[in-house]
Design a protein around this motif. Structure first.
Motif, PDB file in Angstrom:
ATOM      1  N   SER A 158     -33.013  24.680 -50.683  1.00 23.62           N
ATOM      2  CA  SER A 158     -33.821  25.476 -50.011  1.00 23.62           C
ATOM      3  C   SER A 158     -35.018  25.064 -49.594  1.00 23.62           C
ATOM      4  CB  SER A 158     -34.251  26.710 -51.186  1.00 23.62           C
ATOM      5  OG  SER A 158     -35.299  27.498 -50.501  1.00 23.62           O
ATOM      6  N   ALA A 159     -35.621  23.844 -50.309  1.00 22.88           N
ATOM      7  CA  ALA A 159     -36.862  23.116 -49.941  1.00 22.88           C
ATOM      8  C   ALA A 159     -36.233  22.389 -48.465  1.00 22.88           C
ATOM      9  CB  ALA A 159     -37.197  22.087 -50.960  1.00 22.88           C
ATOM     10  N   GLU A 160     -35.238  21.794 -48.465  1.00 20.00           N
ATOM     11  CA  GLU A 160     -34.600  21.102 -47.596  1.00 20.00           C
ATOM     12  C   GLU A 160     -34.665  21.909 -46.263  1.00 20.00           C
ATOM     13  OE1 GLU A 160     -30.819  18.331 -45.815  1.00 20.00           O
ATOM     14  OE2 GLU A 160     -31.027  19.237 -47.831  1.00 20.00           O
ATOM     15  N   ARG A 161     -34.043  23.025 -46.111  1.00 20.64           N
ATOM     16  CA  ARG A 161     -33.875  24.219 -45.175  1.00 20.64           C
ATOM     17  C   ARG A 161     -35.530  24.422 -44.727  1.00 20.64           C
ATOM     18  NH1 ARG A 161     -29.752  26.313 -48.381  1.00 20.64           N
ATOM     19  NH2 ARG A 161     -31.198  28.016 -49.416  1.00 20.64           N
TER      20      ARG A 161
ATOM     21  N   PRO B 288     -16.564  24.517 -61.646  1.00 23.70           N
ATOM     22  CA  PRO B 288     -15.457  24.809 -61.046  1.00 23.70           C
ATOM     23  C   PRO B 288     -15.289  24.365 -59.702  1.00 23.70           C
ATOM     24  CG  PRO B 288     -16.325  26.808 -62.179  1.00 23.70           C
ATOM     25  CD  PRO B 288     -17.252  25.572 -62.372  1.00 23.70           C
ATOM     26  N   PRO B 289     -14.340  23.599 -59.179  1.00 22.56           N
ATOM     27  CA  PRO B 289     -14.179  23.259 -57.863  1.00 22.56           C
ATOM     28  C   PRO B 289     -14.845  24.105 -56.656  1.00 22.56           C
ATOM     29  CG  PRO B 289     -12.145  22.792 -59.014  1.00 22.56           C
ATOM     30  CD  PRO B 289     -13.097  23.762 -59.810  1.00 22.56           C
ATOM     31  N   GLY B 290     -14.561  25.449 -56.877  1.00 24.09           N
ATOM     32  CA  GLY B 290     -15.081  26.425 -55.925  1.00 24.09           C
ATOM     33  C   GLY B 290     -16.436  26.479 -56.062  1.00 24.09           C
ATOM     34  N   LYS B 291     -17.022  26.409 -56.964  1.00 19.22           N
ATOM     35  CA  LYS B 291     -18.503  26.601 -57.060  1.00 19.22           C
ATOM     36  C   LYS B 291     -19.110  25.023 -56.651  1.00 19.22           C
ATOM     37  CE  LYS B 291     -19.974  30.405 -58.922  1.00 19.22           C
ATOM     38  NZ  LYS B 291     -20.957  31.167 -58.358  1.00 19.22           N
ATOM     39  N   ALA B 292     -18.362  24.186 -56.986  1.00 20.44           N
ATOM     40  CA  ALA B 292     -18.962  22.617 -56.522  1.00 20.44           C
ATOM     41  C   ALA B 292     -18.815  22.665 -55.156  1.00 20.44           C
ATOM     42  CB  ALA B 292     -18.184  21.457 -57.093  1.00 20.44           C
ATOM     43  N   ALA B 293     -17.994  23.170 -54.203  1.00 17.99           N
ATOM     44  CA  ALA B 293     -17.758  23.100 -52.937  1.00 17.99           C
ATOM     45  C   ALA B 293     -18.884  23.819 -52.451  1.00 17.99           C
ATOM     46  CB  ALA B 293     -16.233  23.455 -52.692  1.00 17.99           C
ATOM     47  N   ALA B 294     -19.252  25.174 -52.994  1.00 20.63           N
ATOM     48  CA  ALA B 294     -20.225  26.134 -52.307  1.00 20.63           C
ATOM     49  C   ALA B 294     -21.643  25.539 -52.515  1.00 20.63           C
ATOM     50  CB  ALA B 294     -19.951  27.577 -53.189  1.00 20.63           C
ATOM     51  N   GLN B 295     -21.698  24.858 -53.543  1.00 25.14           N
ATOM     52  CA  GLN B 295     -23.200  24.009 -53.420  1.00 25.14           C
ATOM     53  C   GLN B 295     -23.333  22.700 -52.738  1.00 25.14           C
ATOM     54  OE1 GLN B 295     -25.674  25.449 -55.078  1.00 25.14           O
ATOM     55  NE2 GLN B 295     -24.307  27.409 -55.751  1.00 25.14           N
ATOM     56  N   GLY B 296     -22.344  22.062 -52.393  1.00 26.45           N
ATOM     57  CA  GLY B 296     -22.445  20.852 -51.597  1.00 26.45           C
ATOM     58  C   GLY B 296     -22.226  20.066 -52.539  1.00 26.45           C
TER      59      GLY B 296
ATOM     60  N   ARG C 264     -24.901  23.412 -66.654  1.00 23.76           N
ATOM     61  CA  ARG C 264     -24.648  23.454 -65.360  1.00 23.76           C
ATOM     62  C   ARG C 264     -25.459  24.308 -64.481  1.00 23.76           C
ATOM     63  NH1 ARG C 264     -19.614  27.530 -63.623  1.00 23.76           N
ATOM     64  NH2 ARG C 264     -21.222  28.636 -64.553  1.00 23.76           N
ATOM     65  N   ARG C 265     -25.754  25.699 -64.979  1.00 28.93           N
ATOM     66  CA  ARG C 265     -26.726  26.476 -64.423  1.00 28.93           C
ATOM     67  C   ARG C 265     -27.840  25.675 -63.894  1.00 28.93           C
ATOM     68  NH1 ARG C 265     -26.485  32.509 -66.868  1.00 28.93           N
ATOM     69  NH2 ARG C 265     -24.276  32.936 -66.029  1.00 28.93           N
ATOM     70  N   ALA C 266     -28.441  25.022 -64.620  1.00 28.75           N
ATOM     71  CA  ALA C 266     -29.938  24.444 -64.488  1.00 28.75           C
ATOM     72  C   ALA C 266     -29.457  23.384 -63.426  1.00 28.75           C
ATOM     73  CB  ALA C 266     -30.232  23.531 -65.869  1.00 28.75           C
TER      74      ALA C 266
ATOM     75  N   ILE D  79     -30.110  22.103 -57.543  1.00 22.22           N
ATOM     76  CA  ILE D  79     -29.614  21.821 -56.298  1.00 22.22           C
ATOM     77  C   ILE D  79     -29.934  22.716 -55.349  1.00 22.22           C
ATOM     78  CG2 ILE D  79     -27.333  21.591 -55.200  1.00 22.22           C
ATOM     79  CD1 ILE D  79     -26.191  20.375 -57.733  1.00 22.22           C
ATOM     80  N   ALA D  80     -29.823  23.967 -55.771  1.00 24.56           N
ATOM     81  CA  ALA D  80     -30.220  25.180 -54.873  1.00 24.56           C
ATOM     82  C   ALA D  80     -31.567  25.091 -54.335  1.00 24.56           C
ATOM     83  CB  ALA D  80     -30.040  26.407 -55.503  1.00 24.56           C
ATOM     84  N   ALA D  81     -32.708  24.685 -55.225  1.00 20.26           N
ATOM     85  CA  ALA D  81     -33.968  24.825 -55.061  1.00 20.26           C
ATOM     86  C   ALA D  81     -34.125  23.554 -53.916  1.00 20.26           C
ATOM     87  CB  ALA D  81     -34.804  24.333 -56.233  1.00 20.26           C
TER      88      ALA D  81
END
Length: 403
Positions: A193-196, A15-23, A181-183, A188-190
């Protein structure tokens, strides 16, 4: 419309909202691009307008038209972001959608009304968790299959009842796409997180380096500049008295401090260099350039230590020698370097002054800098007067660094 092969449609675009939230995520591909999903939805609606009959403003035609509008709305609403549609509301909306899809198959005489059920079943697998999705898709298959099997509508003879049972099959594709999609989002989240973490580590390294440079600047400049300033102020005050001898003496002391500062600056640059000499050679050269020859005693088996240990021990030695020259001029200095199995120890001891002491008041930051250096390496440092032995009345600094 006999032997019509149903078209399976599943949802897989985030969904567009999720894509925006994830970068910025992976580049959309066929079947995942939201634009493709919009085109497919509009294509189903257009084909339905052209093929579904009867459709009018009265009687059965009105019922077909209303159900067609409801199915079209359900098909378009599926593009809303998950963040804007709560799970319980999505469950109700999708349940009403499959009822409307089955009713459209039963009321219409001909056309592609069954496509709404196929697309909706695919979205059910994508939008809901696996268990409720399978249950709702099973209900969709039973409703659509039952309408055709029991001949509840005028167009039941045009489609085999197996087509109705198959309307729930796309749910499996939707579940697979949801898992993919979840994978992807997890990856992306990992990565984020690694970048942070990497940014935090880099910032910590920068702050640590700034602290180290601040200590080096203090060690080189603070004491020396304070001494030079004091001698120049003394010379300025003595000018009014006409005592040129004392003025000359203060001026000479200021010159001596300048030379000492230059020497310390050279050693600071040397200590900061990555290609500095091993600890023993560097410490020997420092003592000789400071006028302290044959004062170094080495105990244990000499070995190479990390560059950071070498740099910090050299700075501690430089600070200790500077303090000895300032607070105990003329006093003998002894330096001991001990290589033990689990630690490296540097000990600098000076005897009491043999000449007049005129060092002024220090900033007190020298010992703090020593402690900070050693703490960064997990070691300890002690400093204090010598109360017994041949060096009684002098001062000793001892740094012990593990490893």
């Amino acid at each position: 419309m006999r032997n019509v092969v149903p078209v399976s449609a599943t949802e897989s675009a985030p969904p567009p909202g999720k894509a925006a939230a994830q970068g910025a995520g992976p580049r959309p591909v066929a079947g995942r691009d939201p634009r493709v999903q919009w085109v497919l939805a509009l294509a189903v609606i257009v084909v339905g307008i052209l093929t579904i009959r009867p459709m009018g403003f009265s009687g059965r035609g009105l019922a077909v038209a209303v159900l067609f509008v409801i199915n079209s709305a359900v098909l378009l609403v599926r593009r809303l972001p998950e963040s804007k549609v709560p799970n319980h509301l999505a469950l109700v909306w999708l349940s009403l959608g499959i009822v409307a899809a089955a009713a459209l198959i039963g009321v219409s005489r001909s056309g592609t009304g069954y496509l709404f059920a196929f697309f909706l079943a695919g979205h059910i697998g994508y939008r809901l968790e696996a268990k409720p999705a399978l249950v709702l898709a099973g209900i969709c298959s039973l409703l659509c299959g039952g309408v055709l099997y029991f001949g509840l509508g005028p167009g039941h003879h045009l489609l085999p009842w197996a087509v109705g049972l198959a309307t729930g099959a796309p749910v499996l594709g939707g579940i697979v796409n949801r898992s993919q999609r979840r994978a992807v989002l997890a990856v992306i989240a990992a990565a984020e997180s690694a970048e942070r973490v990497a940014r935090a580590e880099a910032q910590t390294a920068v702050l640590t380096e700034r602290s180290r440079i601040a200590r080096d600047v203090h060690d080189v400049l603070a004491h020396s500049l304070a001494g030079i300033n004091m001698q120049l102020e003394l010379a300025d005050a003595l000018i009014d008295t006409g005592d040129l001898e004392k003025v000359r003496e203060a001026n000479n002391k200021a010159h001596g401090l300048v030379k000492e500062s230059l020497k310390q600056a050279q050693w600071t640059v040397h200590a900061l260099r990555e290609d500095s000499l091993p600890l023993l050679e560097s410490l020997t050269a420092m003592l000789e350039s400071s006028g302290h020859r044959d004062v170094l005693t080495v105990t244990g088996t000499v070995r190479e230590v990390p560059a950071q240990v070498t740099q910090n021990l050299l700075r501690i030695a430089q600070e200790a020698l500077t303090n000895a020259a300032r607070h105990a001029p003329g006093g003998d200095v002894g330096v001991e370097l001990t290589f033990a199995a689990s630690s490296t120890t540097l000990r600098i001891c000076n005897r009491p002054a043999t000449r007049e002491v005129n060092a002024g008041v220090g900033s007190g930051m020298g010992l703090i800098g020593m402690r900070e250096r050693v703490a960064l390496l997990g070691g300890t440092v002690t400093a204090g007067p010598v109360t017994e032995g041949p060096d009684q009345g002098g001062w000793q600094v001892e740094a012990v660094i593990p490893g």
